[in-house]
Scaffold this active site. Structure first.
Site, mmCIF file in Angstrom:
data_model
loop_
_atom_site.group_PDB
_atom_site.id
_atom_site.type_symbol
_atom_site.label_atom_id
_atom_site.label_comp_id
_atom_site.label_asym_id
_atom_site.label_seq_id
_atom_site.Cartn_x
_atom_site.Cartn_y
_atom_site.Cartn_z
ATOM 1 N N TYR A 150 12.101 -7.060 2.106
ATOM 2 C CA TYR A 150 11.005 -6.140 1.730
ATOM 3 C C TYR A 150 10.765 -6.156 0.219
ATOM 4 O O TYR A 150 9.634 -6.078 -0.247
ATOM 5 C CB TYR A 150 11.323 -4.719 2.212
ATOM 6 N N ARG A 157 3.522 -9.268 -3.321
ATOM 7 C CA ARG A 157 2.294 -8.492 -3.102
ATOM 8 C C ARG A 157 1.593 -8.202 -4.411
ATOM 9 O O ARG A 157 0.400 -8.473 -4.547
ATOM 10 C CB ARG A 157 2.640 -7.187 -2.370
ATOM 11 N N TYR A 209 8.586 4.602 -8.277
ATOM 12 C CA TYR A 209 9.967 4.655 -7.798
ATOM 13 C C TYR A 209 10.894 4.073 -8.853
ATOM 14 O O TYR A 209 10.572 3.061 -9.489
ATOM 15 C CB TYR A 209 10.125 3.819 -6.516
ATOM 16 N N ARG A 222 -0.437 7.169 -1.201
ATOM 17 C CA ARG A 222 0.011 7.877 0.014
ATOM 18 C C ARG A 222 -1.115 8.044 1.032
ATOM 19 O O ARG A 222 -0.853 8.147 2.231
ATOM 20 C CB ARG A 222 0.577 9.240 -0.351
ATOM 21 N N GLU A 322 8.584 6.088 11.059
ATOM 22 C CA GLU A 322 7.482 6.196 10.104
ATOM 23 C C GLU A 322 6.223 6.446 10.917
ATOM 24 O O GLU A 322 6.075 5.916 12.029
ATOM 25 C CB GLU A 322 7.381 4.895 9.295
HETATM 26 C C1 3EB Z 1 8.139 5.089 1.510
HETATM 27 O O1 3EB Z 1 7.640 6.219 1.515
HETATM 28 C C2 3EB Z 1 8.349 4.460 2.846
HETATM 29 O O2 3EB Z 1 5.367 -0.859 0.865
HETATM 30 O O3 3EB Z 1 3.320 -0.627 1.581
HETATM 31 C C3 3EB Z 1 5.563 3.446 3.389
HETATM 32 C C4 3EB Z 1 4.224 3.021 3.338
HETATM 33 C C5 3EB Z 1 6.545 2.647 2.834
HETATM 34 C C6 3EB Z 1 3.883 1.807 2.720
HETATM 35 C C7 3EB Z 1 4.501 -0.250 1.499
HETATM 36 C C8 3EB Z 1 6.183 1.433 2.225
HETATM 37 C C9 3EB Z 1 4.874 1.018 2.167
HETATM 38 O O4 3EB Z 1 8.470 4.508 0.469
HETATM 39 C C10 3EB Z 1 7.987 3.028 2.887
#
Ligand code: 3EB
Length: 330
Positions: A150, A157, A209, A222, A322
């Site tokens: 990932y 990406r 992050y 989000r 999820e």
């Molecule tokens: C998170 O909240 C969970 O890498 O596109 C959620 C939605 C998550 C999209 C992405 C990753 C992605 O971090 C993981």
């Protein structure tokens, strides 16, 4: 515009996206109408179609075989060019890439390649505003620490994201499939006006992050409020609070935390509370033995929401569930 593609310029009156695509889950997707922008079938036993609008997602469904169908106001045209396919109508663009990692030097190279193709297509199209992206890769949690697949995907990406993403990241989902581990699938929805990015006040924005989650933070918002303001496109939402995963190993607590995050997003986006029949949702479940728990939770907390349950791995190994979807204002 891609050389040699069958792409046609849309009629001038079609260049303003006034109504969001209508999303539904159905048993009857046999013949698509001229206003179908895209249709998705799930899993290896889904029929293969020649229509570029018809995309087979490499995630296995639990339970009945439903298709997801997107309808727009307007005539849809479509085409294909190697690993890339697209359709457009009513001011909306669907585009998808499927590629093999081994043809692009691995996960990172394949992600860069897929995003490069999509950026090139969208950058030359009237529908330049990407609202929502879905990413499915194999063995998403294989590899240790910074070498988890990932994390390589996240690096590729952002490397392949062109200028069209400079205005900000769209809402997204990134999930692990159990098909050919070298298969990368990416598809998107774009339109001709910007949407509004929505963040969750309970969560650190993913692009911020801290380093512990990898060299390259994930590139997504989000949620996106689609341009007409009548639909919130909700990213993959899990039991992440702040930047940390909550309730490792506890499916019940992760479900409750995920619902709190979904509710917080609705509030942040200015949508009415609640996930009813106007909220088609997908649940990605890591372990098949949790499906009954997930269905019972949904039946209790959002019984009217159309729900597709799929077998998928979440991008952090400790996360079990999820949920993403759409919330129409109604
Ligand atoms: C998170 O909240 C969970 O890498 O596109 C959620 C939605 C998550 C999209 C992405 C990753 C992605 O971090 C993981």
């Amino acid at each position: 515009m891609l050389p040699g593609s069958e792409m046609r310029q849309p009629a001038p009156q079609a260049t303003h996206a006034r109504t969001a695509p209508r999303v539904r889950y159905t048993h009857e997707s046999g013949g698509l109408s001229s206003s179908t922008l895209a249709a998705f079938d799930f899993g290896a036993s889904a029929p293969a179609f020649d229509d570029p609008r018809r995309f087979r997602v490499a995630l296995e469904p639990f339970g009945e075989a439903l298709s997801e169908v997107w309808e727009v106001d307007g005539e849809v045209c479509s085409g294909r060019e190697g690993e890339l396919r697209w359709s457009r109508g009513g001011g909306w663009l669907f585009a998808a890439v499927e590629c093999r990692e081994d043809e692009h030097g691995g996960t990172e190279g394949a992600a860069r390649h897929a995003y490069g193709l999509l950026s090139g297509l969208v950058g030359g199209a009237p529908e330049q505003h990407v609202q929502r992206i879905w990413n499915y890769l194999g063995a998403i949690n294989a590899g240790d620490d910074d070498d988890e697949r990932y994390k390589h995907f996240c690096t590729g990406r952002i490397g392949g994201m062109g200028e069209i993403f400079a205005q900000g990241f769209p809402a997204a989902t990134a999930i692990g499939h159990h098909a050919d581990p070298t298969l990368l699938q990416v598809y998107l929805l774009a339109t001709d006006r910007p949407g509004t990015r929505v963040e969750n006040p309970r969560q650190v924005s993913a692009w911020r992050y801290p380093r512990q989650y990898g060299r390259t933070p994930p590139s997504f918002a989000r949620a996106t409020l689609l341009p007409a303001g009548d639909v919130l496109a909700i990213s993959g939402t899990a039991a992440v609070v702040g930047h940390a995963s909550a309730h490792a190993g506890d499916i019940d607590a992760q479900l409750a935390e995920t619902l709190r995050n979904l509710e917080a997003l609705l509030a942040a986006g200015g949508l009415p509370a609640g996930l009813g029949h106007l909220a088609p949702m997908k649940a990605y479940v890591r372990h098949p033995e949790h499906v009954a728990t997930v269905r019972a939770f949904a039946a209790k907390h959002f019984p009217e929401a159309p729900l597709l349950v799929l077998h998928g791995d979440i991008c952090r190994a400790e996360l079990l569930i999820e949920i993403d979807g759409w919330r129409y204002r109604g």
